[in-house]
Design an enzyme around this catalytic site. Structure first.
Site, PDB file in Angstrom:
ATOM      1  N   CYS A   1      -9.516   5.156  -5.001  1.00  0.00           N
ATOM      2  CA  CYS A   1     -10.234   6.427  -5.058  1.00  0.00           C
ATOM      3  C   CYS A   1     -10.681   6.740  -6.481  1.00  0.00           C
ATOM      4  O   CYS A   1     -11.670   7.435  -6.686  1.00  0.00           O
ATOM      5  CB  CYS A   1      -9.368   7.539  -4.519  1.00  0.00           C
ATOM      6  SG  CYS A   1      -7.724   7.497  -5.199  1.00  0.00           S
TER       7      CYS A   1
ATOM      8  N   GLU B   1     -19.005   7.559  -2.050  1.00  0.00           N
ATOM      9  CA  GLU B   1     -17.894   6.653  -2.337  1.00  0.00           C
ATOM     10  C   GLU B   1     -18.044   5.398  -1.490  1.00  0.00           C
ATOM     11  O   GLU B   1     -18.153   5.476  -0.268  1.00  0.00           O
ATOM     12  CB  GLU B   1     -16.575   7.351  -2.006  1.00  0.00           C
ATOM     13  CG  GLU B   1     -15.393   6.484  -2.330  1.00  0.00           C
ATOM     14  CD  GLU B   1     -14.083   7.186  -2.062  1.00  0.00           C
ATOM     15  OE1 GLU B   1     -13.904   7.698  -0.949  1.00  0.00           O
ATOM     16  OE2 GLU B   1     -13.236   7.224  -2.967  1.00  0.00           O
TER      17      GLU B   1
HETATM   18  P1  NAD Z   1      -8.852   8.151   6.396  1.00  0.00           P
HETATM   19  O1  NAD Z   1      -9.116   9.547   6.025  1.00  0.00           O
HETATM   20  O2  NAD Z   1      -9.605   7.562   7.507  1.00  0.00           O
HETATM   21  O3  NAD Z   1      -7.310   7.958   6.793  1.00  0.00           O
HETATM   22  C1  NAD Z   1      -6.248   8.406   5.976  1.00  0.00           C
HETATM   23  C2  NAD Z   1      -5.061   8.743   6.863  1.00  0.00           C
HETATM   24  O4  NAD Z   1      -5.402   9.827   7.698  1.00  0.00           O
HETATM   25  C3  NAD Z   1      -4.618   7.612   7.781  1.00  0.00           C
HETATM   26  O5  NAD Z   1      -3.215   7.636   7.922  1.00  0.00           O
HETATM   27  C4  NAD Z   1      -5.270   8.000   9.094  1.00  0.00           C
HETATM   28  O6  NAD Z   1      -4.595   7.493  10.219  1.00  0.00           O
HETATM   29  C5  NAD Z   1      -5.160   9.499   9.047  1.00  0.00           C
HETATM   30  N1  NAD Z   1      -6.133  10.221   9.878  1.00  0.00           N
HETATM   31  C6  NAD Z   1      -7.370   9.806  10.276  1.00  0.00           C
HETATM   32  N2  NAD Z   1      -7.936  10.740  11.055  1.00  0.00           N
HETATM   33  C7  NAD Z   1      -7.054  11.769  11.137  1.00  0.00           C
HETATM   34  C8  NAD Z   1      -7.065  13.036  11.802  1.00  0.00           C
HETATM   35  N3  NAD Z   1      -8.120  13.432  12.520  1.00  0.00           N
HETATM   36  N4  NAD Z   1      -6.001  13.837  11.662  1.00  0.00           N
HETATM   37  C9  NAD Z   1      -4.953  13.467  10.925  1.00  0.00           C
HETATM   38  N5  NAD Z   1      -4.865  12.287  10.298  1.00  0.00           N
HETATM   39  C10 NAD Z   1      -5.903  11.439  10.396  1.00  0.00           C
HETATM   40  O7  NAD Z   1      -9.018   7.342   5.064  1.00  0.00           O
HETATM   41  P2  NAD Z   1      -8.794   5.782   4.852  1.00  0.00           P
HETATM   42  O8  NAD Z   1      -9.969   5.048   5.351  1.00  0.00           O
HETATM   43  O9  NAD Z   1      -7.465   5.392   5.364  1.00  0.00           O
HETATM   44  O10 NAD Z   1      -8.721   5.730   3.237  1.00  0.00           O
HETATM   45  C11 NAD Z   1      -9.849   5.656   2.464  1.00  0.00           C
HETATM   46  C12 NAD Z   1     -10.139   6.996   1.834  1.00  0.00           C
HETATM   47  O11 NAD Z   1      -8.995   7.547   1.208  1.00  0.00           O
HETATM   48  C13 NAD Z   1     -11.176   6.917   0.758  1.00  0.00           C
HETATM   49  O12 NAD Z   1     -12.149   7.907   0.952  1.00  0.00           O
HETATM   50  C14 NAD Z   1     -10.412   7.188  -0.530  1.00  0.00           C
HETATM   51  O13 NAD Z   1     -11.113   7.762  -1.553  1.00  0.00           O
HETATM   52  C15 NAD Z   1      -9.323   8.062  -0.067  1.00  0.00           C
HETATM   53  N6  NAD Z   1      -8.176   7.953  -0.987  1.00  0.00           N
HETATM   54  C16 NAD Z   1      -7.941   8.979  -1.871  1.00  0.00           C
HETATM   55  C17 NAD Z   1      -6.904   8.892  -2.770  1.00  0.00           C
HETATM   56  C18 NAD Z   1      -6.602   9.978  -3.763  1.00  0.00           C
HETATM   57  O14 NAD Z   1      -5.531   9.990  -4.319  1.00  0.00           O
HETATM   58  N7  NAD Z   1      -7.490  10.906  -4.016  1.00  0.00           N
HETATM   59  C19 NAD Z   1      -6.102   7.763  -2.765  1.00  0.00           C
HETATM   60  C20 NAD Z   1      -6.378   6.751  -1.859  1.00  0.00           C
HETATM   61  C21 NAD Z   1      -7.418   6.868  -0.962  1.00  0.00           C
END
Ligand code: NAD
Length: 463
Positions: free
Chosen positions: A279, A371
């Site tokens: 991120c 992103e």
């Molecule tokens: P995502 O939002 O799809 O999933 C993250 C988590 O949320 C997973 O455990 C997923 O199962 C869960 N999730 C998905 N839909 C949900 C819902 N409707 N309700 C509750 N939980 C739900 O993201 P991803 O693809 O796993 O990760 C990539 C993203 O994460 C990127 O956009 C990245 O920038 C972000 N990220 C941010 C940081 C930070 O510290 N700011 C760190 C790592 C990743």
């Protein structure tokens, strides 16, 4: 590494309520390496009840004792370091060296920092005729992404436990095996039953059930901005605490006084680490117009060392691969120029993307705004410092950034950046410094004392 066909709830591995499972795939060779249960709202409910039952006892445990248990957890992670690294390599595809140093190594440092902070943090302070108590918020629902499978878990669970909260974790569906290893370490460390619980499952099912559960007091979410907005809305309507660590589009600003080659090469290493699935990756490089061609040439040359399958791991899954390729194609469509890499698959097997450098990128192009979460770097040209600042701050995100140049000038520039953390002249990552975003990159901070404070609420006693 062996996948548990169960959830870790109330101090034991229990079968899931439903029959559905999630296949875990190694993105480097596209082979299924295990299955974990796909939890339902009933599993989440059982886990939240276990966490609630354990809360009063854990909250009343003296902080130094909580710290001792977190130290035991850290030691259990140390004992499993090699297994953790191998598991992250298997389910995320991270190159072994990165898996050992960062994916297994960093969470050990973070757990250690909270073992110490629990024992030394001031959970009580005096102001005037009041004593202010810092009390744990309660039951925490933690939802984590796949990009740093163990770090994201430890960055939430360790401070929550240090604060006296109990936790239910829903890890990302792509990397549940590392989360299961973490639960094993919690068990070995002798944490009281119910203090930490694990429910594997799909985001829109188990994740959503956790986020909207009435008996969860705080939702701590790391992931995409799109899902973060939904979770923020749910928490808002229930008036419950929420911490959101979301996306980023960080700028690497190279001032004319910088050592150009070092700034470009170090920025490139940052942007390509973890195959760009970070991120805080510095994916927008801002260079003065007079140095622009030279900077692009340095990048085009340096990127040759980052070979997919060796120094660069795959994208976590096929969907992510298509997404990243789509962004590369969009960059070309909108008029940016590829100077290295491109959308073609570099290897026959595995979800690999060639590290890609774009030149002639303008601030409003999609690849400069959205992103990508892959090894794609955009070089942008600026006229002067004001222009550089407008470009650096010109996205909806504000997670991180970097500035290179004469130190005083670089710091003055960094002060004007809308970002939660800025590295000056290659400043190293500090595991005690607060990490989190401005603007749509999130709400709240992780790591160090600021990360602990997220899990505390205050009560003032007047005398
Ligand atoms: P995502 O939002 O799809 O999933 C993250 C988590 O949320 C997973 O455990 C997923 O199962 C869960 N999730 C998905 N839909 C949900 C819902 N409707 N309700 C509750 N939980 C739900 O993201 P991803 O693809 O796993 O990760 C990539 C993203 O994460 C990127 O956009 C990245 O920038 C972000 N990220 C941010 C940081 C930070 O510290 N700011 C760190 C790592 C990743």
């Amino acid at each position: 590494m062996k996948a548990h066909d169960a959830m870790y709830i109330g101090g034991q591995w229990r079968p899931a309520v439903g029959q559905d499972t999630i296949a875990v795939v190694n993105p480097a060779n596209e082979q299924v390496i295990g299955h974990v249960p796909a939890g339902t709202a009933e599993d989440v409910d059982a886990a939240v009840r276990a966490a609630r039952d354990a809360f009063a006892g854990w909250a009343a445990t003296p902080p130094a004792e909580r710290g001792a248990k977190i130290a035991a957890l850290r030691d259990a992670l140390v004992a499993r370091k090699d297994e953790i690294a191998a598991t992250v390599t298997a389910e995320l595809g991270a190159p072994p060296q990165l898996a050992a140093a960062v994916h297994a190594g960093l969470p050990i440092v973070i757990a250690g920092s909270y073992a110490e902070l629990a024992a030394t943090y001031s959970f009580e302070e005096k102001t005037g005729n009041s004593t202010v108590l810092m009390e744990p918020v309660g039951v925490v629902g933690a939802i984590t992404p796949w990009n740093y499978p163990l770090h994201q878990v430890v960055a939430k669970v360790a401070p929550a436990l240090a604060a006296g909260c109990t936790v239910v974790l829903k890890p990302a569906e792509d990397t549940p095996l590392t989360a299961q290893l973490f639960a094993e370490a919690v068990h070995e460390a002798g944490l009281p039953a119910g203090v930490f619980n694990l429910v594997t499952g799909l985001g829109p099912v188990a994740g959503q059930a956790l986020a909207e559960h009435d008996d969860v007091d705080l939702v701590s979410f790391t992931g995409s901005t799109a899902v973060g907005k939904q979770i923020g809305a749910l928490a808002g309507s229930a008036v419950k605490r929420v911490a959101l660590e979301l996306g980023g589009k960080s700028a690497n600003v190279i001032l004319p006084s910088a050592d150009l080659a070092t700034a470009v090469e170090t920025g490139l290493a940052n942007a390509l680490s973890n195959a760009g699935q970070r991120c805080s990756a510095l994916t927008r490089v801002l260079v003065h117009k007079d140095q622009y061609d030279e900077a692009v040439a340095v990048a085009a040359k340096a990127i040759a060392a980052y070979t997919p399958g060796d120094r660069i791991g795959p994208m976590v899954n096929s969907k992510q691969l298509e997404r990243v390729r789509g962004y590369i194609e969009k960059g070309v469509e909108e008029g940016a120029r590829i100077v290295a890499g491109g959308p073609e698959a570099p290897l026959d097997t595995g979800y690999y993307v060639s590290p890609t450098v774009f030149a002639d990128v303008t601030p409003q192009m999609t690849i400069a705004q959205e992103e990508i979460f892959g090894p794609v770097i955009a070089f942008l040209k600026y006229e002067d410092e004001e222009d550089a600042l407008a470009i650096a701050n010109g996205t909806v995100y504000g997670l991180a950034g970097a500035v290179w140049g004469e130190p005083e000038q670089a710091v003055a520039f960094a002060r004007r950046m809308e970002a939660g953390q800025v590295d000056i002249n290659g400043g190293r990552f500090n595991p005690l410094a607060p990490f989190g975003g401005y603007k749509q990159s999130g709400i709240g901070r992780e790591l160090g004392a600021h990360g602990l404070a997220e899990y505390l609420q205050t009560k003032s006693l007047q005398f």
